[in-house]
Design an enzyme around this catalytic site. Sequence first.
Site, mmCIF file in Angstrom:
data_model
loop_
_atom_site.group_PDB
_atom_site.id
_atom_site.type_symbol
_atom_site.label_atom_id
_atom_site.label_comp_id
_atom_site.label_asym_id
_atom_site.label_seq_id
_atom_site.Cartn_x
_atom_site.Cartn_y
_atom_site.Cartn_z
ATOM 1 C CB SER A 90 -0.886 -0.022 1.251
ATOM 2 O OG SER A 90 -1.605 1.183 1.370
ATOM 3 C CE LYS A 97 -7.412 -1.811 6.602
ATOM 4 N NZ LYS A 97 -7.516 -0.352 6.569
ATOM 5 C CG ASP A 104 -7.938 2.626 0.378
ATOM 6 O OD1 ASP A 104 -9.099 3.086 0.450
ATOM 7 O OD2 ASP A 104 -7.350 2.119 1.362
ATOM 8 C CD GLU A 152 -8.990 -0.601 0.426
ATOM 9 O OE1 GLU A 152 -8.044 -0.940 -0.326
ATOM 10 O OE2 GLU A 152 -8.879 -0.586 1.664
ATOM 11 C CE LYS A 192 -4.772 0.248 0.481
ATOM 12 N NZ LYS A 192 -5.506 -0.540 1.500
ATOM 13 C CG ASP A 213 -10.678 -0.436 4.767
ATOM 14 O OD1 ASP A 213 -10.962 -0.963 5.857
ATOM 15 O OD2 ASP A 213 -9.572 0.149 4.604
ATOM 16 N N GLY A 250 -4.337 -3.918 6.173
ATOM 17 C CA GLY A 250 -3.418 -3.666 7.284
ATOM 18 C C GLY A 250 -3.592 -2.288 7.870
ATOM 19 C CE LYS A 301 -4.070 4.029 1.901
ATOM 20 N NZ LYS A 301 -5.289 3.505 2.524
HETATM 21 O O1 OSB Z 1 -7.238 2.154 4.288
HETATM 22 O O2 OSB Z 1 -6.082 0.383 4.216
HETATM 23 C C1 OSB Z 1 -6.250 1.533 4.635
HETATM 24 C C2 OSB Z 1 -3.170 2.491 6.701
HETATM 25 C C3 OSB Z 1 -3.746 3.277 7.667
HETATM 26 C C4 OSB Z 1 -5.091 3.538 7.604
HETATM 27 C C5 OSB Z 1 -5.889 2.987 6.595
HETATM 28 C C6 OSB Z 1 -5.315 2.164 5.636
HETATM 29 C C7 OSB Z 1 -3.927 1.955 5.678
HETATM 30 C C8 OSB Z 1 -3.212 1.195 4.672
HETATM 31 C C9 OSB Z 1 -1.932 0.533 5.092
HETATM 32 O O3 OSB Z 1 -3.546 1.151 3.514
HETATM 33 C C10 OSB Z 1 -1.898 -0.907 4.786
HETATM 34 C C11 OSB Z 1 -0.683 -1.558 5.401
HETATM 35 O O4 OSB Z 1 -0.694 -1.882 6.615
HETATM 36 O O5 OSB Z 1 0.301 -1.727 4.683
HETATM 37 MG MG MG Z 2 -8.462 1.035 2.958
#
Ligand code: OSB
Ligand code: MG
Length: 366
Positions: free
Chosen positions: A137, A264, A190, A215, A163, A240, A292, A165
């Site tokens: 991510s 999660k 995401d 996402e 992934k 999510d 995660g 953001k």
């Molecule tokens: O939306 O998945 C999410 C990290 C903090 C808050 C929300 C998210 C995330 C990640 C990190 O995408 C995923 C990871 O642990 O590598």
């Molecule tokens: Mg997410």
Amino acid sequence: MIRISHVELRRVRLPLVRQFRTSSHAKRELEHILVAVTDQDGVTGWGEIASPSGPFYSAETVESCWAVARDHLTPLVTGVEWEHPAELAAVLARVRGNQFARAGFDMAAWALWSLRAGVPLARALGGTRERVAAGVSLGIEPTIDELLEQVAVRVVEGYQRVKLKIAPGWDVAPVRAVRAAFPVVPVHVDANGAYPAGEHGVFRELDALGLVMIEQPFAPRAFVAHAELQATLTTPICLDESVEEVDDLVTALRLGAGRILNIKVSRMGGLTPAVRAHDLAVAEGMPVWCGGMHEFGIGRAANVALSALPGFTLPSDVSGSDKYYARDVTTAPVVCEAGFVTVPEVPGLGWSPDPSFLAERTVALI
Ligand code: OSB
Ligand code: MG
């Protein structure tokens, strides 16, 4: 019969190797709460409360988790007799909301139980895989060039899916650039709920880019808006933040609010509800993967174990410890090799906390 006689709560701080920015917040350092539950025979199971510091992903914060863990969850679980973690989960479920805080206790109960039973946590949960597929991510970067560089690093390391953001103002252009530079790498985006319900234009453009999924485009409770968007898209929507309880998944399935589920452990309140969500999704033909929260080694171990279940057919956000931390809290880091993390075959979590490093990084202990 197991009876937890002592609970230790420990706030631990670790710096991230690279700042992580999402549509809602940026962070350089994390503070998670480690939960150690010890039973009547002196056996200890570890769990992790991986809440972000501020209430921008969910309503919880490190402070709210600390208070709920100390004032409510610790007294609830202490002295209760149980045979299986699902029984303790039913006790924890008397607390409404506060999933991250509850998850730490549920995880610790599973770690303790699997250790006592002499089975690896993954097998205790029903996991069948010997190794789990890892995705990565990537946060919002200052420039598209820096994002492309990050993607290149992770693709070379072997991660099986990237992934990205996204947020208003950082969506179609960076995603198009990544697709152009890495045409065969599976990519998903995401939004962390950053778009107003009813915004379809951006997603129509993203729909043409061959993404694995989109996402959480809208706010957590916007099930109807997600269903309306999904009906217009070829790309699957993945929920999510919307799914904090198994009943939220029931709602999503009934409405057609998405076609993929991010499970999660933290968001759902532990491994027990996570396995239930998995079982329901599998029964309904919905593919799942494990998301995660930048977990330290303890929470990461739980994510690896969960990802071994048969319904986890898409790469999970279970990157190696080195993606996040120069040094993890466990004696050995979680390692991702050629896009896979090996599922431990030893009893319990499979990773142990490193006491001296923990002591160095602990900022509060009760
Ligand atoms: O939306 O998945 C999410 C990290 C903090 C808050 C929300 C998210 C995330 C990640 C990190 O995408 C995923 C990871 O642990 O590598
Ligand atoms: Mg997410």
